[in-house]
Design a protein around this motif. Structure first.
Motif, PDB file in Angstrom:
ATOM      1  N   TRP A  43      -1.800   8.511 -11.228  1.00  0.00           N
ATOM      2  CA  TRP A  43      -0.716   7.573 -11.520  1.00  0.00           C
ATOM      3  C   TRP A  43      -0.190   7.721 -12.942  1.00  0.00           C
ATOM      4  O   TRP A  43       0.673   6.939 -13.367  1.00  0.00           O
ATOM      5  CB  TRP A  43      -1.199   6.138 -11.265  1.00  0.00           C
ATOM      6  CG  TRP A  43      -1.369   5.878  -9.813  1.00  0.00           C
ATOM      7  CD1 TRP A  43      -2.458   6.205  -9.041  1.00  0.00           C
ATOM      8  CD2 TRP A  43      -0.418   5.292  -8.931  1.00  0.00           C
ATOM      9  NE1 TRP A  43      -2.235   5.843  -7.729  1.00  0.00           N
ATOM     10  CE2 TRP A  43      -0.994   5.279  -7.639  1.00  0.00           C
ATOM     11  CE3 TRP A  43       0.868   4.779  -9.108  1.00  0.00           C
ATOM     12  CZ2 TRP A  43      -0.314   4.771  -6.531  1.00  0.00           C
ATOM     13  CZ3 TRP A  43       1.529   4.260  -8.008  1.00  0.00           C
ATOM     14  CH2 TRP A  43       0.938   4.265  -6.731  1.00  0.00           C
TER      15      TRP A  43
ATOM     16  N   VAL B  84      -6.268   0.233  -7.879  1.00  0.00           N
ATOM     17  CA  VAL B  84      -6.396   1.650  -7.532  1.00  0.00           C
ATOM     18  C   VAL B  84      -7.851   2.104  -7.721  1.00  0.00           C
ATOM     19  O   VAL B  84      -8.519   1.652  -8.653  1.00  0.00           O
ATOM     20  CB  VAL B  84      -5.405   2.489  -8.396  1.00  0.00           C
ATOM     21  CG1 VAL B  84      -5.721   2.440  -9.871  1.00  0.00           C
ATOM     22  CG2 VAL B  84      -5.311   3.922  -7.920  1.00  0.00           C
TER      23      VAL B  84
ATOM     24  N   GLU C 284      -8.764   7.786  -8.326  1.00  0.00           N
ATOM     25  CA  GLU C 284      -7.358   8.076  -8.076  1.00  0.00           C
ATOM     26  C   GLU C 284      -6.482   7.762  -9.290  1.00  0.00           C
ATOM     27  O   GLU C 284      -5.310   8.166  -9.338  1.00  0.00           O
ATOM     28  CB  GLU C 284      -6.832   7.232  -6.898  1.00  0.00           C
ATOM     29  CG  GLU C 284      -7.587   7.405  -5.593  1.00  0.00           C
ATOM     30  CD  GLU C 284      -7.132   8.617  -4.812  1.00  0.00           C
ATOM     31  OE1 GLU C 284      -6.129   9.232  -5.215  1.00  0.00           O
ATOM     32  OE2 GLU C 284      -7.795   8.946  -3.812  1.00  0.00           O
TER      33      GLU C 284
ATOM     34  N   SER D 212      -1.716   6.885   1.860  1.00  0.00           N
ATOM     35  CA  SER D 212      -2.745   5.865   2.100  1.00  0.00           C
ATOM     36  C   SER D 212      -4.021   6.499   2.633  1.00  0.00           C
ATOM     37  O   SER D 212      -3.997   7.509   3.293  1.00  0.00           O
ATOM     38  CB  SER D 212      -2.218   4.851   3.118  1.00  0.00           C
ATOM     39  OG  SER D 212      -2.841   3.613   2.951  1.00  0.00           O
TER      40      SER D 212
ATOM     41  N   THR E 188       0.843  -1.197   0.000  1.00  0.00           N
ATOM     42  CA  THR E 188       0.000   0.000   0.000  1.00  0.00           C
ATOM     43  C   THR E 188       0.882   1.253   0.000  1.00  0.00           C
ATOM     44  O   THR E 188       2.084   1.172   0.244  1.00  0.00           O
ATOM     45  CB  THR E 188      -0.927  -0.030   1.239  1.00  0.00           C
ATOM     46  OG1 THR E 188      -0.202  -0.584   2.335  1.00  0.00           O
ATOM     47  CG2 THR E 188      -2.150  -0.891   0.978  1.00  0.00           C
TER      48      THR E 188
ATOM     49  N   THR F 165      -8.652  -0.808 -11.938  1.00  0.00           N
ATOM     50  CA  THR F 165      -9.398   0.179 -11.153  1.00  0.00           C
ATOM     51  C   THR F 165     -10.638  -0.457 -10.525  1.00  0.00           C
ATOM     52  O   THR F 165     -11.152  -1.457 -11.014  1.00  0.00           O
ATOM     53  CB  THR F 165      -9.836   1.367 -12.024  1.00  0.00           C
ATOM     54  OG1 THR F 165     -10.643   0.878 -13.094  1.00  0.00           O
ATOM     55  CG2 THR F 165      -8.626   2.086 -12.598  1.00  0.00           C
TER      56      THR F 165
ATOM     57  N   THR G  70      -5.534   1.210  -2.267  1.00  0.00           N
ATOM     58  CA  THR G  70      -4.592   1.242  -3.389  1.00  0.00           C
ATOM     59  C   THR G  70      -3.468   0.283  -3.020  1.00  0.00           C
ATOM     60  O   THR G  70      -2.973   0.340  -1.888  1.00  0.00           O
ATOM     61  CB  THR G  70      -4.016   2.660  -3.576  1.00  0.00           C
ATOM     62  OG1 THR G  70      -5.052   3.541  -4.001  1.00  0.00           O
ATOM     63  CG2 THR G  70      -2.899   2.667  -4.624  1.00  0.00           C
TER      64      THR G  70
ATOM     65  N   SER H  59       2.371   8.695  -3.414  1.00  0.00           N
ATOM     66  CA  SER H  59       0.969   8.601  -2.991  1.00  0.00           C
ATOM     67  C   SER H  59       0.898   8.291  -1.496  1.00  0.00           C
ATOM     68  O   SER H  59       1.817   7.726  -0.923  1.00  0.00           O
ATOM     69  CB  SER H  59       0.269   7.491  -3.765  1.00  0.00           C
ATOM     70  OG  SER H  59       0.956   6.264  -3.582  1.00  0.00           O
TER      71      SER H  59
END
Lengths: 375, 375
Positions: free
Chosen positions: A77, A69, A73, A47, A32, A91, A52, A45
């Protein structure tokens, strides 16, 4: 988004993680957001409650690398070279169960290693979605990589060390009798950013009796002439690598002879610990080198903590320089050497440098004077 | 240290947590630093690799309340009324195993509930030290308390809402064509603090096509006349309670009629969701109220996320306003109502208010205009 790590280096890290995982009997790593994910994908990123995670199968385990992810979000990326790294993006929407999604992608692992910083909500969500798998900590695998810094990582830590040294060099601007710890701390926080950090991750100004609380932060106490003041400060560079350096100052006047003598014991202990570092020495032997001097000086019971902690993308990481840690140090390992002496209700002192183990011994990444400086 | 919660209130919360734990079949709560611990002890401590945790036995379970804390952190708890609350402080040193210490204090629990935010390193450390116990999430217990805010908590959230409204009221100072998102964001972050928050926890400035990424943060994109810009901002007050408010602005000129029409669909959806709130309605019904309008307007597939999230000591907490959540809303629950429409590569828009459920319906805690404002 700070893209400072070359794709080839990230690919090598992913490959090495898969190899070490297999050697340690782990089938699947679930990572994560946090320092581990920054190390593997150069993603800063953070948490939160939506899952994710990077799924990385060990060598020989049938699970292609995937980044799970939340849909909303995914655009964040776009700058990470996931395609070049062979990581598929999967996703999920707010109505979906992301743990079942991981279970579908996981390839039936028997042992799943979760990132040490993964929130319990995700740990137990994954446990329930993969009831046949035993969970272990990914730290057991990833620390093997992360605690052995390459030249570019040491260069970042050297830059961070120089940046925080510049803040300590300006201490006379900030630390004066009549000011509160909070006011001094606010100025230091500004200087930490001005000297090249992206934020002031921590600012400890422990004056007089507050110095005896090792993790004291700031208070409204007014600094008085003759106070000993512990200043322990640091933050990350844009690359994510951290500084962390402590110096203890006397303000306005030399302290009493007894305090100066105790400080000299501390300085010798820090020096002895530094001199003990060489490839092959154990972490606990470095701890013992500092502790032996403090003990002999009569302050053993006042040295309340371990001698040091590893540093890199996390402020505290492996290797820990602590009694009971038999780890043998290797070139490229970076950690703090920071003995302290704390007299409750009276005063405290600590001297901290970040060091890197070299082929021949060790190099300090902080280089401000270690003698007691009177401001 | 911000001591804003009365001891009696903390004692009541601890008592109620023990009671709900027993009702849910949990023997022991283990709460590490984070919003749960702030709720129970009013401590703003944060988590790290050394274990700090509150042990709270359920009603009828034989384990007196205890705070397990590293020796060097103990002085930081001096301002918390642990003795008055009957919580014993148990310290441990760097050479000790804190999980075995917890095991000794735990009273042989069969079900241990760990804080949802507890790092995996502690979750698995506790699992191994208490191998007979089944682990569950403390969120199942503590969310029952935390999502039902009392009058003082609603008052804090109302103050937070007013503070972030003052920042939005000043948006014309910051948001101008020719400036980068990053420059606008830096000014907004300063204003968030100037208007009464302790920090700017998040600042989203999503201009033009960046607005179509719901969790876009800041970039070097220069804002152009005619851009739609999503501004989603918030932070904590000293009490720990958060603000969170989104408005979408047009910069320099009215956007095209098609964009204005889509925005009007969004405004109606946000209004419909707000009007649907009343005690007894379910979270998923409120989500459906917003989604129905967006669907009818032809943008259903462009509404990429749930309608809202609870807010309090965490920015995101229960109740989640999402399809599949049958929770019936009650007076005192506080959450966001924030539908969005996102056209990839083109523009995005979102309108977000924090609301509190009242006996008769709901009250908005954000009150800036919801019509499209042209700056």
């Amino acid at each position: 988004m700070c893209m400072s790590v070359a794709v080839g280096l990230l690919a090598a890290r992913l490959g090495r993680a898969a190899e070490v995982a297999a050697r340690r009997g782990v089938d699947l790593l679930v990572v994560t957001p946090g320092a581990d994910l920054r190390y593997l994908l150069d993603s800063p990123s953070s948490s939160h409650e939506r899952l994710t995670c990077l799924l990385l199968g060990a060598d020989g385990h049938n699970a292609p690398p995937a980044l799970v992810v939340p849909t909303l979000e995914a655009p964040g990326w776009a700058d990470i070279p996931l395609e070049a790294l062979g990581v598929e993006v999967i996703t999920w929407n707010d109505e979906d169960d992301p743990y079942l999604l991981v279970s579908d992608l996981a390839g039936g692992p028997r042992r799943v290693a979760v990132a040490d910083s993964m929130p319990a909500a995700h740990v137990l969500g994954l446990r329930d979605a993969l009831p046949e798998a035993v969970q272990t900590l990914a730290g057991g695998v990833l620390a093997q990589l992360r605690m052995r810094k390459d030249a570019s990582e040491v260069a970042e830590l050297r830059s961070a060390g120089a940046a925080i040294d510049r803040v300590h060099a300006r201490m006379a601007e900030f630390l004066r009798p009549g000011r509160t710890e909070a006011a001094v701390g606010a100025d230091i926080a500004e200087a930490i950013v001005a000297e090249g950090h992206t934020s002031a991750a921590f600012v400890i100004v422990g004056s007089g009796p507050n110095g005896a609380s090792p993790h004291h932060k700031l208070s409204d106490r007014v600094i008085a002439p003759g106070d000993l003041v512990v200043i322990d400060i640091g933050g990350p560079l844009a690359s994510g690598y951290h500084s962390d350096c402590t110096r203890t100052y006397a303000v306005g006047a030399q302290p009493a002879a007894s305090v100066r003598d105790a400080y000299e014991v501390l300085r010798e202990a820090q020096e002895a610990a530094f001199r003990s570092i060489t490839p092959g020495v154990t972490a606990e032997e470095v701890d013992a080198a500092a502790r032996g001097i403090v003990d002999k000086g009569g302050f053993g019971a006042r040295f309340l903590h371990r001698t040091g902690h590893g540093i890199g993308l996390d402020v505290h990481e492996d290797p820990y320089i602590v009694g009971g840690n038999p780890l043998r140090l290797e070139p490229g390992m970076t950690f703090s050497v920071e003995p302290g002496i704390y007299l409750e209700g009276d005063w405290g002192a600590r001297i901290e440098d970040i060091v890197v183990v070299t082929d021949a011994g060790a190099e300090r990444l902080n280089n401000r004077p270690r003698e007691l400086v009177v401001l």
